[in-house]
Design an enzyme around this catalytic site. Structure first.
Site, short mmCIF file in Angstrom:
data_model
loop_
_atom_site.label_atom_id
_atom_site.label_comp_id
_atom_site.label_asym_id
_atom_site.label_seq_id
_atom_site.Cartn_x
_atom_site.Cartn_y
_atom_site.Cartn_z
CG HIS A 169 -1.96 0.91 1.41
ND1 HIS A 169 -1.80 2.26 1.26
CD2 HIS A 169 -3.27 0.72 1.70
CE1 HIS A 169 -2.96 2.86 1.48
NE2 HIS A 169 -3.87 1.95 1.74
CD GLU A 270 -3.61 1.39 -1.82
OE1 GLU A 270 -4.18 0.37 -1.42
OE2 GLU A 270 -4.11 2.52 -1.71
O1 LIG Z 1 -7.15 4.10 6.69
P1 LIG Z 1 -6.60 2.79 6.19
O2 LIG Z 1 -7.18 1.60 6.86
O3 LIG Z 1 -5.10 2.78 6.23
O4 LIG Z 1 -7.03 2.68 4.66
C1 LIG Z 1 -6.71 3.68 3.75
C2 LIG Z 1 -7.26 3.33 2.36
O5 LIG Z 1 -6.63 2.17 1.91
C3 LIG Z 1 -6.96 1.75 0.56
O6 LIG Z 1 -6.47 2.63 -0.37
C4 LIG Z 1 -8.45 1.56 0.40
O7 LIG Z 1 -8.79 1.37 -0.97
C5 LIG Z 1 -9.21 2.76 0.94
O8 LIG Z 1 -10.61 2.47 0.92
C6 LIG Z 1 -8.76 3.10 2.35
O9 LIG Z 1 -9.45 4.22 2.82
#
Ligand SMILES: O=P(O)(O)OC[C@H]1O[C@H](O)[C@H](O)[C@@H](O)[C@@H]1O
EC number: 5.1.3.15
Length: 299
Positions: A169, A270
């Protein structure tokens, strides 16, 4: 072992950290930082004098049980709320666990870190079912002029298949997300996690408000950043999905670990196998996901 491996009390380094310089024949030495919490890379600059390639929030929290906002979290064994939509913690437990540094070496100006994770290292967390499969995850990080990441998951359980989602990510630092373009994905179908619609990308990805998309794409993506005057290339191998995310101002305002003016400073591109591309491994089988990140200044 590591060029420098320490465990310090003070924020943000209360986790074991591995840091070092990447010798750079063209100028100032580069730099990297990774911590054992999630085996998360937090900083990598191939040119020490340049802007960081990765973004880490100034409000990131560094404490057990909390995900660090920025760098390169590993999402495993599920992504977001998982395929059922009900899994917690978000993005799985790997980014909340202390990984073991299994090896570190430097050769010809390139530092390689090897991290290890398995079911015995999962901390006690609310919501995590204690009955779990056995698995191993071996994660190699190679810091040089490029950053190479290789994650290998093996099903070490003789009882049956291991089904999981996996993603790197990556938070990329950009000058202003509203002025960048992400190239390479034109023609790719995607699931828009904001609207819930299936769509097809036409032309480069641009950012105007919240973007949260899962693309059926696993090739090379390029971030063109006219503000920082550089192009970041993300080469992916064995990733069947590319997730592109920026929260935009409204979602960002509700995030306690992001400063209110930081949302334009990053884009997440990601690399993974998530949703319908989840991986099924029979006992003894393994899966490897790799990415290579390179940076090039505009001429
Ligand atoms: O806040 P987190 O759990 O780290 O997730 C952050 C982001 O991760 C990814 O990009 C998902 O597609 C998003 O939907 C999410 O908001």
């Amino acid at each position: 072992m590591c060029p420098m491996f320490e465990r310090q009390e003070a924020t943000p380094r209360e986790f074991g950290r591995c840091t070092g310089d990447v010798p750079n024949p063209d100028g100032a030495p580069g730099h990297f930082l990774a911590v054992d919490h999630g085996a998360q890379v937090l900083d990598w600059r191939p040119d020490g004098a340049g802007d960081p390639v990765l973004f880490t929030s100034t409000r990131a929290e560094y404490r057990p049980g909390k995900a660090i906002r920025g760098g390169i979290p590993v999402c495993f064994p599920w992504f977001g709320p998982g395929r059922s939509g009900r899994k917690r913690p978000a993005h799985g437990f790997a980014r909340l666990s202390e990984w073991q540094l299994a090896g570190a070496r430097e050769q010809d100006g390139v530092t390689t870190l090897d991290w290890h994770f398995d079911e015995a290292l999962i901390p006690e967390l609310d919501h995590v079912d204690p009955r779990r499969n056995n698995f191993t995850v071996d994660y190699r990080q190679v810091f040089g002029r490029d950053l190479e990441l290789h994650v290998s998951v093996r099903n070490t359980d003789t009882r049956g298949p291991l089904v999981f989602e996996l993603a790197l990510h990556t938070y990329f630092r950009v000058g202003d997300v509203r002025r960048i373009e992400v190239h390479g994905l034109s023609g790719a179908d995607y699931f828009d996690q904001v609207s819930g619609e299936e769509r097809t990308q036409i032309g480069p990805i641009q950012f105007d408000g919240e973007v949260d998309r899962v693309y059926a794409f696993g090739d090379t993506a390029v971030i063109a950043d006219p503000v920082l005057g550089r192009r970041i290339t993300l080469d992916q191998s064995s990733a069947n999905r590319t997730i592109v995310w920026n929260p935009g101002p409204d979602k960002a305002a509700a995030m306690s670990d992001l400063d209110f003016d930081e949302w334009p400073q990053f884009v997440c591109v990601e690399s993974g196998n998530v949703r319908h591309a989840a991986i099924h491994l029979q006992p003894g089988e393994s899966h490897e996901l790799s990415v290579r990140i390179g940076v090039e200044e505009f001429a």
